[in-house]
Design a protein around this motif. Structure first.
Motif, PDB file in Angstrom:
ATOM      1  N   TYR A  16      -3.723  -0.340   0.726  1.00  0.00           N
ATOM      2  CA  TYR A  16      -3.351  -1.203   1.847  1.00  0.00           C
ATOM      3  C   TYR A  16      -1.970  -0.845   2.407  1.00  0.00           C
ATOM      4  CZ  TYR A  16      -2.327  -5.415   4.511  1.00  0.00           C
ATOM      5  OH  TYR A  16      -1.997  -6.282   5.514  1.00  0.00           O
ATOM      6  N   GLY A  17      -0.992  -0.604   1.534  1.00  0.00           N
ATOM      7  CA  GLY A  17       0.367  -0.294   1.980  1.00  0.00           C
ATOM      8  C   GLY A  17       0.434   0.990   2.785  1.00  0.00           C
ATOM      9  N   LEU A  18      -0.229   2.024   2.306  1.00  0.00           N
ATOM     10  CA  LEU A  18      -0.247   3.301   3.025  1.00  0.00           C
ATOM     11  C   LEU A  18      -0.958   3.158   4.367  1.00  0.00           C
ATOM     12  CD1 LEU A  18       0.312   6.340   3.108  1.00  0.00           C
ATOM     13  CD2 LEU A  18      -1.835   6.680   1.879  1.00  0.00           C
ATOM     14  N   ASN A  19      -2.089   2.464   4.383  1.00  0.00           N
ATOM     15  CA  ASN A  19      -2.821   2.253   5.637  1.00  0.00           C
ATOM     16  C   ASN A  19      -1.968   1.472   6.631  1.00  0.00           C
ATOM     17  OD1 ASN A  19      -5.009   3.555   4.522  1.00  0.00           O
ATOM     18  ND2 ASN A  19      -6.076   1.685   3.999  1.00  0.00           N
ATOM     19  N   ASN A  20      -1.205   0.498   6.150  1.00  0.00           N
ATOM     20  CA  ASN A  20      -0.326  -0.297   7.010  1.00  0.00           C
ATOM     21  C   ASN A  20       0.740   0.585   7.649  1.00  0.00           C
ATOM     22  OD1 ASN A  20       0.924  -2.420   8.266  1.00  0.00           O
ATOM     23  ND2 ASN A  20       1.760  -3.312   6.412  1.00  0.00           N
ATOM     24  N   ASN A  62       0.982   1.438  11.711  1.00  0.00           N
ATOM     25  CA  ASN A  62       2.176   1.019  12.439  1.00  0.00           C
ATOM     26  C   ASN A  62       2.804   2.161  13.216  1.00  0.00           C
ATOM     27  OD1 ASN A  62       2.781  -1.791  12.230  1.00  0.00           O
ATOM     28  ND2 ASN A  62       3.053  -1.497  10.030  1.00  0.00           N
ATOM     29  N   SER A  63       2.432   3.385  12.900  1.00  0.00           N
ATOM     30  CA  SER A  63       2.979   4.556  13.581  1.00  0.00           C
ATOM     31  C   SER A  63       2.293   4.745  14.930  1.00  0.00           C
ATOM     32  CB  SER A  63       2.769   5.805  12.717  1.00  0.00           C
ATOM     33  OG  SER A  63       3.152   6.945  13.424  1.00  0.00           O
ATOM     34  N   ASN A  94       2.492   7.734  16.436  1.00  0.00           N
ATOM     35  CA  ASN A  94       2.253   9.174  16.544  1.00  0.00           C
ATOM     36  C   ASN A  94       0.919   9.603  15.958  1.00  0.00           C
ATOM     37  OD1 ASN A  94       4.832   9.339  17.622  1.00  0.00           O
ATOM     38  ND2 ASN A  94       5.760   9.659  15.615  1.00  0.00           N
ATOM     39  N   ILE A  95       0.186   8.697  15.354  1.00  0.00           N
ATOM     40  CA  ILE A  95      -1.079   8.991  14.685  1.00  0.00           C
ATOM     41  C   ILE A  95      -2.227   8.590  15.606  1.00  0.00           C
ATOM     42  CG2 ILE A  95      -2.481   8.481  12.648  1.00  0.00           C
ATOM     43  CD1 ILE A  95       0.003   9.665  11.653  1.00  0.00           C
ATOM     44  N   SER A  96      -3.268   9.400  15.650  1.00  0.00           N
ATOM     45  CA  SER A  96      -4.422   9.048  16.490  1.00  0.00           C
ATOM     46  C   SER A  96      -5.665   8.720  15.672  1.00  0.00           C
ATOM     47  CB  SER A  96      -4.734  10.180  17.462  1.00  0.00           C
ATOM     48  OG  SER A  96      -5.050  11.351  16.754  1.00  0.00           O
ATOM     49  N   LEU A  97      -5.689   9.084  14.369  1.00  0.00           N
ATOM     50  CA  LEU A  97      -6.873   8.848  13.552  1.00  0.00           C
ATOM     51  C   LEU A  97      -6.473   8.606  12.097  1.00  0.00           C
ATOM     52  CD1 LEU A  97     -10.031   8.897  13.611  1.00  0.00           C
ATOM     53  CD2 LEU A  97      -9.872  11.298  12.980  1.00  0.00           C
ATOM     54  N   LEU A  98      -6.990   7.520  11.537  1.00  0.00           N
ATOM     55  CA  LEU A  98      -6.825   7.226  10.105  1.00  0.00           C
ATOM     56  C   LEU A  98      -8.128   7.596   9.415  1.00  0.00           C
ATOM     57  CD1 LEU A  98      -5.471   5.914   7.625  1.00  0.00           C
ATOM     58  CD2 LEU A  98      -6.351   3.726   8.424  1.00  0.00           C
ATOM     59  N   ILE A  99      -8.064   8.541   8.494  1.00  0.00           N
ATOM     60  CA  ILE A  99      -9.253   9.044   7.816  1.00  0.00           C
ATOM     61  C   ILE A  99      -9.350   8.430   6.424  1.00  0.00           C
ATOM     62  CG2 ILE A  99     -10.419  11.109   6.952  1.00  0.00           C
ATOM     63  CD1 ILE A  99      -8.868  12.692   9.079  1.00  0.00           C
ATOM     64  N   ASP A 100     -10.533   7.976   6.072  1.00  0.00           N
ATOM     65  CA  ASP A 100     -10.833   7.435   4.743  1.00  0.00           C
ATOM     66  C   ASP A 100      -9.832   6.365   4.294  1.00  0.00           C
ATOM     67  OD1 ASP A 100     -13.069   9.023   4.497  1.00  0.00           O
ATOM     68  OD2 ASP A 100     -12.009  10.629   3.456  1.00  0.00           O
ATOM     69  N   PRO A 101      -9.844   5.198   4.941  1.00  0.00           N
ATOM     70  CA  PRO A 101      -8.932   4.136   4.509  1.00  0.00           C
ATOM     71  C   PRO A 101      -9.350   3.480   3.194  1.00  0.00           C
ATOM     72  CG  PRO A 101     -10.361   3.340   6.245  1.00  0.00           C
ATOM     73  CD  PRO A 101     -10.642   4.808   6.082  1.00  0.00           C
ATOM     74  N   GLU A 102     -10.558   3.761   2.716  1.00  0.00           N
ATOM     75  CA  GLU A 102     -11.068   3.124   1.501  1.00  0.00           C
ATOM     76  C   GLU A 102     -10.530   3.819   0.252  1.00  0.00           C
ATOM     77  OE1 GLU A 102     -13.741   3.361   4.845  1.00  0.00           O
ATOM     78  OE2 GLU A 102     -13.300   4.935   3.435  1.00  0.00           O
ATOM     79  N   THR A 103     -10.316   3.022  -0.791  1.00  0.00           N
ATOM     80  CA  THR A 103      -9.971   3.578  -2.097  1.00  0.00           C
ATOM     81  C   THR A 103     -11.120   3.283  -3.052  1.00  0.00           C
ATOM     82  OG1 THR A 103      -8.948   1.557  -2.904  1.00  0.00           O
ATOM     83  CG2 THR A 103      -7.519   3.086  -1.719  1.00  0.00           C
ATOM     84  N   LEU A 104     -11.117   3.942  -4.160  1.00  0.00           N
ATOM     85  CA  LEU A 104     -12.118   3.669  -5.187  1.00  0.00           C
ATOM     86  C   LEU A 104     -11.568   2.719  -6.242  1.00  0.00           C
ATOM     87  CD1 LEU A 104     -13.759   7.182  -5.604  1.00  0.00           C
ATOM     88  CD2 LEU A 104     -14.695   5.154  -4.500  1.00  0.00           C
ATOM     89  N   ASP A 105     -10.483   2.027  -5.893  1.00  0.00           N
ATOM     90  CA  ASP A 105      -9.907   1.032  -6.802  1.00  0.00           C
ATOM     91  C   ASP A 105     -10.877  -0.114  -7.018  1.00  0.00           C
ATOM     92  OD1 ASP A 105      -7.651   2.574  -6.817  1.00  0.00           O
ATOM     93  OD2 ASP A 105      -6.541   1.323  -5.404  1.00  0.00           O
ATOM     94  N   LYS A 127      -6.683  -4.976  13.840  1.00  0.00           N
ATOM     95  CA  LYS A 127      -6.044  -5.376  15.103  1.00  0.00           C
ATOM     96  C   LYS A 127      -4.862  -4.468  15.414  1.00  0.00           C
ATOM     97  CE  LYS A 127      -7.176 -10.298  14.902  1.00  0.00           C
ATOM     98  NZ  LYS A 127      -6.616 -11.653  14.712  1.00  0.00           N
ATOM     99  N   LEU A 128      -4.127  -4.050  14.390  1.00  0.00           N
ATOM    100  CA  LEU A 128      -3.007  -3.123  14.569  1.00  0.00           C
ATOM    101  C   LEU A 128      -3.510  -1.765  15.053  1.00  0.00           C
ATOM    102  CD1 LEU A 128       0.056  -3.110  14.160  1.00  0.00           C
ATOM    103  CD2 LEU A 128      -0.340  -2.327  11.841  1.00  0.00           C
ATOM    104  N   ALA A 129      -4.636  -1.305  14.513  1.00  0.00           N
ATOM    105  CA  ALA A 129      -5.227  -0.043  14.976  1.00  0.00           C
ATOM    106  C   ALA A 129      -5.629  -0.144  16.440  1.00  0.00           C
ATOM    107  CB  ALA A 129      -6.443   0.311  14.119  1.00  0.00           C
ATOM    108  N   LYS A 130      -6.192  -1.275  16.835  1.00  0.00           N
ATOM    109  CA  LYS A 130      -6.580  -1.490  18.236  1.00  0.00           C
ATOM    110  C   LYS A 130      -5.355  -1.475  19.137  1.00  0.00           C
ATOM    111  CE  LYS A 130      -9.334  -2.840  21.586  1.00  0.00           C
ATOM    112  NZ  LYS A 130     -10.298  -1.940  22.167  1.00  0.00           N
TER     113      LYS A 130
END
Length: 119
Positions: A6-10, A14-15, A17-28, A45-48
């Protein structure tokens, strides 16, 4: 950028400069009351707001055992539902599978419009 917890995805979402977040899921492990899918309504909502798409890698599924594959599919389904609800762009990343098979998998996972990106 490749996601994780969650922290890394956040930080990534918030950046500007990024256009795509790949694999936000963890196997935790999942939480007691809900699935730990790496995204929630706040992050989506932040991604939107920052116009960042979400990418789901199919090749990652091919490398897992059956139990982990089932867990990851559930997390991807939850994230696709969130993306559909908040109208966030999402993509299915594919390198070695048939495009029609990937499209069928995307529809099965709940994708309304399947955008396949070959890499």
């Amino acid at each position: 950028a490749i996601g994780g917890d969650y922290g890394l995805n956040n930080k990534i979402l918030n950046s500007r400069n990024i256009s795509l977040l790949i694999d936000p899921e963890t196997l935790d492990k999942d939480f007691m009351k809900y699935r730990n899918s790496g995204l929630n309504q706040v992050l989506v909502k932040l991604a939107k707001k920052n116009n960042i798409g979400i990418g789901f890698s199919i090749n990652r599924l091919n490398k897992l055992n059956k139990l982990d594959k089932a867990r990851l599919i559930g997390k991807i389904m939850q994230n696709i539902i969130l993306c559909n609800k908040y109208k966030v762009k999402y993509f299915i990343l594919n390198s070695d599978n048939n495009a029609e098979d990937v499209k069928a998998l995307g529809l099965t996972l709940g994708a309304k419009n399947v955008n396949i990106v070959k890499y």
